[in-house]
Design a protein around this motif. Structure first.
Motif, PDB file in Angstrom:
ATOM      1  N   GLY A   1       1.863  45.237  34.495  1.00 40.95           N
ATOM      2  CA  GLY A   1       1.044  46.436  34.488  1.00 40.95           C
ATOM      3  C   GLY A   1      -0.349  46.222  33.935  1.00 40.95           C
ATOM      4  N   ARG A   2      -0.699  44.961  33.615  1.00 43.38           N
ATOM      5  CA  ARG A   2      -2.032  44.686  33.110  1.00 43.38           C
ATOM      6  C   ARG A   2      -3.046  44.720  34.252  1.00 43.38           C
ATOM      7  NH1 ARG A   2      -1.200  39.174  29.969  1.00 43.38           N
ATOM      8  NH2 ARG A   2       0.476  38.962  31.498  1.00 43.38           N
ATOM      9  N   SER A   3      -4.289  45.006  33.931  1.00 47.12           N
ATOM     10  CA  SER A   3      -5.323  45.054  34.963  1.00 47.12           C
ATOM     11  C   SER A   3      -5.526  43.656  35.552  1.00 47.12           C
ATOM     12  CB  SER A   3      -6.637  45.581  34.384  1.00 47.12           C
ATOM     13  OG  SER A   3      -7.088  44.754  33.340  1.00 47.12           O
ATOM     14  N   GLU A   4      -5.667  43.619  36.858  1.00 40.45           N
ATOM     15  CA  GLU A   4      -5.828  42.349  37.547  1.00 40.45           C
ATOM     16  C   GLU A   4      -7.309  42.062  37.786  1.00 40.45           C
ATOM     17  OE1 GLU A   4      -3.197  42.027  41.035  1.00 40.45           O
ATOM     18  OE2 GLU A   4      -2.272  43.845  40.266  1.00 40.45           O
TER      19      GLU A   4
ATOM     20  N   THR B   1      -9.978  38.845  24.809  1.00 46.06           N
ATOM     21  CA  THR B   1     -10.203  40.197  25.327  1.00 46.06           C
ATOM     22  C   THR B   1     -11.680  40.475  25.598  1.00 46.06           C
ATOM     23  OG1 THR B   1     -10.290  41.015  23.046  1.00 46.06           O
ATOM     24  CG2 THR B   1      -8.162  41.145  24.201  1.00 46.06           C
ATOM     25  N   ARG B   2     -12.561  39.557  25.170  1.00 48.70           N
ATOM     26  CA  ARG B   2     -14.002  39.751  25.369  1.00 48.70           C
ATOM     27  C   ARG B   2     -14.636  38.434  25.806  1.00 48.70           C
ATOM     28  NH1 ARG B   2     -16.982  40.816  21.148  1.00 48.70           N
ATOM     29  NH2 ARG B   2     -18.458  42.139  22.279  1.00 48.70           N
ATOM     30  N   LYS B   3     -14.117  37.873  26.884  1.00 44.94           N
ATOM     31  CA  LYS B   3     -14.573  36.561  27.340  1.00 44.94           C
ATOM     32  C   LYS B   3     -16.063  36.542  27.657  1.00 44.94           C
ATOM     33  CE  LYS B   3     -10.158  34.988  29.321  1.00 44.94           C
ATOM     34  NZ  LYS B   3      -9.348  36.179  29.013  1.00 44.94           N
ATOM     35  N   CYS B   4     -16.578  37.624  28.228  1.00 43.66           N
ATOM     36  CA  CYS B   4     -17.980  37.647  28.636  1.00 43.66           C
ATOM     37  C   CYS B   4     -18.933  37.793  27.456  1.00 43.66           C
ATOM     38  CB  CYS B   4     -18.219  38.759  29.647  1.00 43.66           C
ATOM     39  SG  CYS B   4     -17.426  38.454  31.251  1.00 43.66           S
ATOM     40  N   ALA B   5     -18.384  38.015  26.247  1.00 41.86           N
ATOM     41  CA  ALA B   5     -19.226  38.034  25.051  1.00 41.86           C
ATOM     42  C   ALA B   5     -19.575  36.628  24.595  1.00 41.86           C
ATOM     43  CB  ALA B   5     -18.525  38.783  23.926  1.00 41.86           C
ATOM     44  N   ALA B   6     -18.853  35.630  25.089  1.00 44.02           N
ATOM     45  CA  ALA B   6     -19.154  34.241  24.749  1.00 44.02           C
ATOM     46  C   ALA B   6     -20.468  33.822  25.408  1.00 44.02           C
ATOM     47  CB  ALA B   6     -18.026  33.323  25.194  1.00 44.02           C
ATOM     48  N   ALA B   7     -21.126  32.850  24.815  1.00 39.02           N
ATOM     49  CA  ALA B   7     -22.426  32.403  25.324  1.00 39.02           C
ATOM     50  C   ALA B   7     -22.293  31.740  26.684  1.00 39.02           C
ATOM     51  CB  ALA B   7     -23.043  31.417  24.329  1.00 39.02           C
TER      52      ALA B   7
ATOM     53  N   ASN C   1     -16.856  38.321  36.835  1.00 40.13           N
ATOM     54  CA  ASN C   1     -16.850  39.186  35.662  1.00 40.13           C
ATOM     55  C   ASN C   1     -15.699  38.865  34.714  1.00 40.13           C
ATOM     56  OD1 ASN C   1     -14.684  40.207  37.074  1.00 40.13           O
ATOM     57  ND2 ASN C   1     -15.610  42.193  37.514  1.00 40.13           N
ATOM     58  N   THR C   2     -14.928  37.813  35.003  1.00 38.77           N
ATOM     59  CA  THR C   2     -13.874  37.375  34.101  1.00 38.77           C
ATOM     60  C   THR C   2     -14.417  36.448  33.014  1.00 38.77           C
ATOM     61  OG1 THR C   2     -12.298  37.529  35.926  1.00 38.77           O
ATOM     62  CG2 THR C   2     -11.588  36.308  33.995  1.00 38.77           C
TER      63      THR C   2
END
Length: 258
Positions: free
Chosen positions: A45-48, A107-113, A135-136
């Protein structure tokens, strides 16, 4: 022809070398079986992510074997500061007291440099790591957690993953995965394919993760000697792992269309 061209161009890249904390004995190459990974998200049920909802079925089913990451083991110089393996695997480059870098959160992969990848290597990586260049932001997370503190050149780090993924897909193991797409296989049959590709002593280098009931393959993790990372994978380059994973005696090489 395309896969051969990719192998040749990536093989010409500079060797992967840590510039600090290089006193570790192995890397773990984590490869996802993409259809099984996506099914595990769907069933929970997690977002894909987009790469699951929009994936196209490849002509060669071995291409469902995709790159997750490349993880150096705990360096002796960091272990000497009281860090155990569980702490290292949880925090990676954010481990205290060293290397003491910002924590990369799943949970916040796009916050990484940004990684600083060249366009050429980024394009090759995008073809084998579906979560990269989207966007992943999987490649940002993986480099921030497992690569940046070693001083790896990002092109060399991700280029090594592309090379080894291509090599495994072209091996007897890749043929086994493609031939058994959508079928139930035994762990013994999988092990035989590994032995055919890399010798019987390499069977214990593979840790398999499964999900669901009946179980389907989601990931394989392969332990590689640190000093063998820049050579083609061979019988002498793999190391045994302490646990074979949770896949059991029989599991499904899951197919698309869950």
């Amino acid at each position: 022809m395309g896969m051969v061209a990719t192998w040749l161009s990536v093989a010409d890249a500079a060797p992967l070398q840590p510039t600090q904390y290089g006193d570790f004995d192995r890397y773990v190459l984590a490869l996802s079986w993409q259809t099984g990974f996506c099914q595990s998200l769907h069933d929970s049920g997690r977002s894909e992510p987009d790469e699951c909802r929009l994936q196209k079925e490849p002509a060669n089913k071995a291409d469902y074997l995709t790159v997750h990451g490349l993880w150096p083991s705990l360096p002796k110089s960091i272990a000497a500061r009281g860090v155990d393996n569980n702490r290292w695997m949880r925090f990676g480059c954010a481990t205290r007291p060293i290397p003491n870098m910002p924590e990369a959160k799943a949970t916040r992969k796009c916050a990484a440099a940004e990684t600083g990848l060249s366009l050429e290597v980024a394009n090759k990586l995008n073809a084998v790591m579906p979560g990269a260049g989207s966007n992943t932001c999987l490649e940002r997370y993986e480099y921030a957690k497992h690569g940046v503190c070693f001083g790896f050149d990002p092109d060399d780090y991700f280029g090594a993953m592309v090379r080894m993924n291509t090599e495994i897909k072209q091996s007897a193991l890749g043929v086994f995965l493609a031939d058994n797409y959508g079928k139930t296989v035994t762990r013994d049959a999988f092990n035989n394919a590994v032995a055919h590709a890399y010798g019987p002593q390499s069977v214990k280098a593979f840790k398999l993760t499964c999900s669901g009931n009946p179980a389907w393959l989601t990931e394989m993790q392969i332990a590689i000697k640190a000093d063998a990372i820049n050579a083609p994978l061979a019988a002498g380059s793999l190391l045994p792992q302490p646990h074979p994973g949770n896949c059991g005696d029989r599991f499904v090489i899951d197919k698309a269309g869950y």
